[in-house]
Design a protein around this motif. Structure first.
Motif, PDB file in Angstrom:
ATOM      1  N   CYS A  61      18.258  23.864  49.730  1.00  0.00           N
ATOM      2  CA  CYS A  61      19.775  24.271  48.359  1.00  0.00           C
ATOM      3  C   CYS A  61      20.179  25.339  48.807  1.00  0.00           C
ATOM      4  N   LEU A  62      21.337  25.137  47.617  1.00  0.00           N
ATOM      5  CA  LEU A  62      22.681  26.441  48.688  1.00  0.00           C
ATOM      6  C   LEU A  62      23.049  26.900  47.088  1.00  0.00           C
ATOM      7  N   SER A  63      23.458  27.807  47.307  1.00  0.00           N
ATOM      8  CA  SER A  63      24.424  28.695  46.613  1.00  0.00           C
ATOM      9  C   SER A  63      25.519  28.309  45.765  1.00  0.00           C
ATOM     10  N   THR A  64      25.307  28.231  44.865  1.00  0.00           N
ATOM     11  CA  THR A  64      27.110  27.833  43.651  1.00  0.00           C
ATOM     12  C   THR A  64      27.786  27.865  44.321  1.00  0.00           C
ATOM     13  N   THR A  65      28.117  29.620  44.876  1.00  0.00           N
ATOM     14  CA  THR A  65      29.589  29.859  45.815  1.00  0.00           C
ATOM     15  C   THR A  65      29.241  28.667  46.613  1.00  0.00           C
ATOM     16  N   GLU A  66      28.223  28.471  47.481  1.00  0.00           N
ATOM     17  CA  GLU A  66      28.027  28.029  48.873  1.00  0.00           C
ATOM     18  C   GLU A  66      28.482  26.587  48.705  1.00  0.00           C
ATOM     19  N   THR A  67      28.621  25.714  48.251  1.00  0.00           N
ATOM     20  CA  THR A  67      28.951  24.651  47.751  1.00  0.00           C
ATOM     21  C   THR A  67      29.510  23.974  47.125  1.00  0.00           C
ATOM     22  N   PHE A  68      30.426  25.213  46.267  1.00  0.00           N
ATOM     23  CA  PHE A  68      31.897  24.814  46.241  1.00  0.00           C
ATOM     24  C   PHE A  68      32.806  24.910  47.567  1.00  0.00           C
ATOM     25  N   ARG A  69      32.393  26.032  48.219  1.00  0.00           N
ATOM     26  CA  ARG A  69      33.174  26.523  49.392  1.00  0.00           C
ATOM     27  C   ARG A  69      33.223  25.075  50.293  1.00  0.00           C
ATOM     28  N   ARG A  70      31.841  24.406  50.712  1.00  0.00           N
ATOM     29  CA  ARG A  70      31.649  23.291  51.007  1.00  0.00           C
ATOM     30  C   ARG A  70      32.539  21.245  50.699  1.00  0.00           C
ATOM     31  N   LEU A  71      32.610  22.102  49.004  1.00  0.00           N
ATOM     32  CA  LEU A  71      32.880  20.992  48.496  1.00  0.00           C
ATOM     33  C   LEU A  71      34.375  21.174  48.845  1.00  0.00           C
ATOM     34  N   SER A  72      35.400  22.245  48.502  1.00  0.00           N
ATOM     35  CA  SER A  72      35.934  22.605  49.042  1.00  0.00           C
ATOM     36  C   SER A  72      36.760  22.305  50.437  1.00  0.00           C
ATOM     37  N   ARG A  73      36.073  22.388  51.345  1.00  0.00           N
ATOM     38  CA  ARG A  73      36.741  21.861  52.720  1.00  0.00           C
ATOM     39  C   ARG A  73      36.583  20.471  52.441  1.00  0.00           C
ATOM     40  N   ARG A  74      35.410  19.730  51.949  1.00  0.00           N
ATOM     41  CA  ARG A  74      35.727  18.146  52.039  1.00  0.00           C
ATOM     42  C   ARG A  74      37.044  17.986  51.742  1.00  0.00           C
ATOM     43  N   LEU A  75      37.744  18.311  50.744  1.00  0.00           N
ATOM     44  CA  LEU A  75      38.551  17.986  49.440  1.00  0.00           C
ATOM     45  C   LEU A  75      39.731  17.774  50.686  1.00  0.00           C
ATOM     46  N   GLY A  76      39.333  18.915  51.947  1.00  0.00           N
ATOM     47  CA  GLY A  76      41.255  19.188  51.852  1.00  0.00           C
ATOM     48  C   GLY A  76      41.585  20.346  51.650  1.00  0.00           C
ATOM     49  N   LEU A  77      41.489  21.002  50.843  1.00  0.00           N
ATOM     50  CA  LEU A  77      41.671  22.452  50.553  1.00  0.00           C
ATOM     51  C   LEU A  77      42.318  22.989  51.314  1.00  0.00           C
ATOM     52  N   THR A  78      43.112  23.990  51.754  1.00  0.00           N
ATOM     53  CA  THR A  78      43.154  24.648  52.407  1.00  0.00           C
ATOM     54  C   THR A  78      43.917  26.227  52.041  1.00  0.00           C
ATOM     55  N   GLU A  79      43.544  26.637  50.451  1.00  0.00           N
ATOM     56  CA  GLU A  79      43.696  27.535  50.098  1.00  0.00           C
ATOM     57  C   GLU A  79      42.500  29.255  50.919  1.00  0.00           C
ATOM     58  N   PRO A  80      43.005  29.764  51.213  1.00  0.00           N
ATOM     59  CA  PRO A  80      42.516  31.352  51.071  1.00  0.00           C
ATOM     60  C   PRO A  80      41.713  31.344  50.785  1.00  0.00           C
ATOM     61  N   ALA A  81      41.354  31.965  49.079  1.00  0.00           N
ATOM     62  CA  ALA A  81      40.521  32.104  48.361  1.00  0.00           C
ATOM     63  C   ALA A  81      39.304  31.130  48.198  1.00  0.00           C
ATOM     64  N   LEU A  82      39.783  30.623  48.513  1.00  0.00           N
ATOM     65  CA  LEU A  82      38.322  28.779  48.125  1.00  0.00           C
ATOM     66  C   LEU A  82      36.959  29.266  49.638  1.00  0.00           C
ATOM     67  N   TYR A  83      37.420  29.969  50.613  1.00  0.00           N
ATOM     68  CA  TYR A  83      36.450  30.243  51.076  1.00  0.00           C
ATOM     69  C   TYR A  83      36.157  31.344  51.531  1.00  0.00           C
ATOM     70  N   GLU A  84      36.634  32.451  50.623  1.00  0.00           N
ATOM     71  CA  GLU A  84      35.557  33.979  50.745  1.00  0.00           C
ATOM     72  C   GLU A  84      34.851  34.366  50.651  1.00  0.00           C
ATOM     73  N   SER A  85      33.586  35.450  51.901  1.00  0.00           N
ATOM     74  CA  SER A  85      31.981  34.809  51.180  1.00  0.00           C
ATOM     75  C   SER A  85      31.831  35.718  50.178  1.00  0.00           C
ATOM     76  N   ASP A  86      30.897  35.547  49.966  1.00  0.00           N
ATOM     77  CA  ASP A  86      29.712  36.235  48.331  1.00  0.00           C
ATOM     78  C   ASP A  86      30.227  37.956  48.151  1.00  0.00           C
ATOM     79  N   GLU A  87      30.201  38.853  49.641  1.00  0.00           N
ATOM     80  CA  GLU A  87      30.320  39.898  49.706  1.00  0.00           C
ATOM     81  C   GLU A  87      31.973  40.186  49.466  1.00  0.00           C
ATOM     82  N   GLU A  88      32.406  39.167  49.892  1.00  0.00           N
ATOM     83  CA  GLU A  88      34.186  39.460  49.690  1.00  0.00           C
ATOM     84  C   GLU A  88      34.156  39.678  47.957  1.00  0.00           C
TER      85      GLU A  88
END
Length: 656
Positions: free
Chosen positions: A454-481
């Motif tokens: 199981c993954l958090s929803t935020t982590e799921t979309f971080r991983r999917l963004s990476r798989r889509l090759g998206l480079t926007e830094p805001a897509l990879y910020e941690s939950d604390e950020e």
């Protein structure tokens, strides 16, 4: 290693947003209780959430990604890896974007979690969908009509501090059943010693505990409020000083009030004229008077207008200026959080269309500019929760629709998914909650590791963004950020340490109370508050599908003990209505209209007024003969904001 206590928060769609404490022993959550330090939770959870750890550890919980192997709706899947799941999603999305454009993608968020990081309030994944240029999701299914109506009157949808009910002398519990839905308010109601009036077509658990119960016909609340104001004004009990200093448009509104005589209102509402006069006189002579109105009463054609009128009532009596007076609908308008910084709509490459949550069937079957080709279902079970169940199922059955569902259990909607992704539950991830029934931010610290994959929803979309090759830094910020950006201006460190933090409410009304609303007129509505009648053209009984004491929407539909306690689906009929249809108590019946039908067991009781049938929501269709109450409900908008019309619904009840 000894037991560890971890502060958290209930994420479910309830006004109370409880602060809780998880006991962890050797990495396992072994106990859950309400936080005794929280001024609203006061150590108590509800009958549903007391069993939350059963949900977390349930043997049928989804723990691994799945791919559909059978026809849509069959619920047949095979386990796959996260890499396979992400690759397939990325490939399908890329193809859809190339052929149809990104607006063919719909991120459909529901109220399974109200977290700002993992749930509806913060639209998790929206940053990624914004970068892609996907359609926006309008969460219209719950409270939008009432919020819009109140904002026309008050300039805000925020109302009085619910803790101030302890200071009230007269409390109108209008279309609300807090002993089932948000029971922590009851403590403040009891502390007040106030005279309690329940206004509800059904004699609920709460109504049974009140001093007085009025049962108007569903959808006639605005007329009743105007009739009560007629009595107040006829007695000369309006607060002329408050009206002169804090309102606009009184002469025009006074004329509108005088149109709604008790006799006229009695004919509209089905109440006795004497009941209306007596309550109007009580309101006229009692300060402070407080109103609690919740979401159920605005789920009809005139729902927004009804809340608009209710917001006016304390303006006429001056209760908005008195501690313990006013109206409480939702406190959401008081939380000053930096939602734009969290969702980042500035990442959109161009303006995009908005799709309405309550019009899912219509969007999947009728929209073709472009057609919806990919649906992400996040914290939602639309087969169980959306209007017009038949059309929703028909839309989800489209073979050309690529559906991804993030879930904890194999819900009705999961059965129609192409890819299912296992999501974390509240003790397993970081989140921030804001109650809509109090003024506290609540922090949720992860207490245990998630099971399986199981993954958090935020982590799921971080991983999917990476798989889509998206480079926007805001897509990879941690939950604390993300939390720090959301809570800018608030003491995050104190919130995290204490588990909760009270915010200061804004002024109500915000500016002058608008008896005449130029904003409403600009939007095409009557500038004066009025009564908008129900719109269902059908004959038969008005069906109320209220919250269950044992389910919360469809969240606990898989819990065996809560299902046992809830028992079979029942529909309550007044003895006169049952006799006219030849239906005996305990008889199996079908509830039908032109849209669909569901099966139930008849309960003959005067708990419902004549002309009204009562049932509860929250069941899964596949456990209820393939259909629930939502099979009979129209996919049609309320007057304001595109809200749903669950209680503007006429049905016939026939023996089986």
């Amino acid at each position: 290693m000894g037991a560890v206590k971890v502060l958290g928060a209930c994420p479910l769609d309830c006004p109370d947003a409880c602060s809780w404490v998880v006991t962890v022993e050797d990495g396992v959550a072994t106990g859950l209780r309400g936080n005794k330090e929280h001024p609203v939770t006061r150590g108590a959870l509800c009958v549903k959430v007391n069993r939350y750890l059963e949900q977390v550890g349930a043997p049928n919980r989804l723990r691994y990604p799945l791919r559909r192997t059978g026809p849509k709706g069959s619920g047949r899947f095979e386990r796959i890896s996260w890499d396979e799941a992400l690759d397939e999603i990325a490939t399908r999305l890329t193809g859809i974007i190339d052929e149809y454009g990104a607006e063919a993608i719909w991120p459909f968020h529901g109220t399974g979690s109200l977290g700002y990081l993992q749930g509806l309030e913060g639209y998790p994944g929206r940053r990624m969908f914004n970068v892609l240029g996907a359609s926006h999701h309008a969460a219209t299914i719950c409270s939008v009509a009432g919020s819009a109506g109140l904002s026309y009157t008050l300039g805000t949808s925020g109302g009085m501090d619910p803790e101030d009910f302890a200071k009230s002398k007269l409390i109108l519990l209008w279309g609300t059943n807090p002993l089932t839905s948000g029971h922590h308010l009851w403590k403040f109601v009891q502390d007040s010693g106030a005279y309690l009036v329940a206004i509800d077509p059904v004699r609920t658990k709460t109504a049974e505990r009140c001093d007085e119960h009025l049962a108007p016909l569903p959808g006639t609340d605005a007329a009743l409020a105007l009739g009560l104001l007629h009595v107040v004004v006829s007695l000369g009990a309006e607060d002329t000083e408050f009206i002169a200093e804090h309102t606009e448009g009184w002469p025009e509104f006074r004329e509108r009030i005088m149109e709604f005589t008790p006799e006229r209102v009695a004919a509209i509402t089905g109440l006795e004229c004497e009941q209306i006069v007596a309550l109007g006189e009580r309101i006229a002579g009692t300060r402070p008077t407080a109103i609690r109105a919740s979401q159920g009463m605005q789920r009809h054609a005139g729902g927004g207008m009804a809340l608009r009128v209710l917001g006016c009532l304390p303006g006429v009596t001056g209760d908005w200026a008195i501690p313990g007076g006013g109206l409480h609908y939702s406190t959401s308008g008081h939380f000053e959080l930096d939602l734009p910084a969290l969702v980042r709509d500035d990442l959109l490459p161009h303006p995009v269309r908005t799709l309405s949550m309550t019009r899912l069937g219509e969007a999947l079957l009728d929209v073709d500019d472009p057609p919806v080709q990919a649906l992400f279902v996040i914290g939602a079970n639309p087969v169980g929760s959306n209007p017009d169940q038949r059309r929703v199922i028909e839309g989800l059955s489209r073979e050309d629709l690529f559906t991804v569902v993030l879930e904890h259990f194999a819900t009705d909607t999961v059965d129609y998914a192409d890819i299912v992704l296992p999501a974390t539950m509240q003790p397993e991830h970081l989140d921030v909650i804001a109650g809509y029934g109090h003024l506290y931010l609540v922090w949720n610290e992860p207490a245990v590791e998630p099971p399986g994959e199981c993954l958090s929803t935020t982590e799921t979309f971080r991983r999917l963004s990476r798989r889509l090759g998206l480079t926007e830094p805001a897509l990879y910020e941690s939950d604390e950020e993300l939390a720090r950006q959301l809570l800018k201006g608030h003491d995050l460190d104190r919130l995290r340490a204490d588990g909760f933090l009270k915010v200061q409410p804004g002024p109500v009304p915000a500016g002058k109370l608008q008896f005449v609303s130029p904003r409403a007129q600009f939007a095409g509505h009557d500038p004066l508050p009025t009564y908008t009648p129900p719109a269902d053209p059908g004959d038969g009984l008005v069906l109320i599908s209220a919250a269950s004491h044992y389910f919360l929407n469809t969240t606990f539909g898989a819990n065996p003990e809560l299902r046992r306690r809830a028992g079979e689906t029942r529909i309550t009929l007044h003895p006169d209505d049952a006799a006219a249809r030849g239906i005996a108590d305990g008889a199996p019946v079908s509830v039908v209209n032109a849209r669909g039908s569901f099966e139930a067991i008849a309960e003959v009781s005067d708990r419902v007024r004549p002309g009204v049938a009562g049932t509860t929501k929250g069941r899964w269709a596949k456990d209820s003969g393939g259909a629930t109450v939502n099979a009979t409900i129209a996919e049609r908008d309320a007057d304001f904001g595109g809200g749903a019309v669950f209680h503007d619904n006429r049905v016939e009840v026939v023996p089986r």
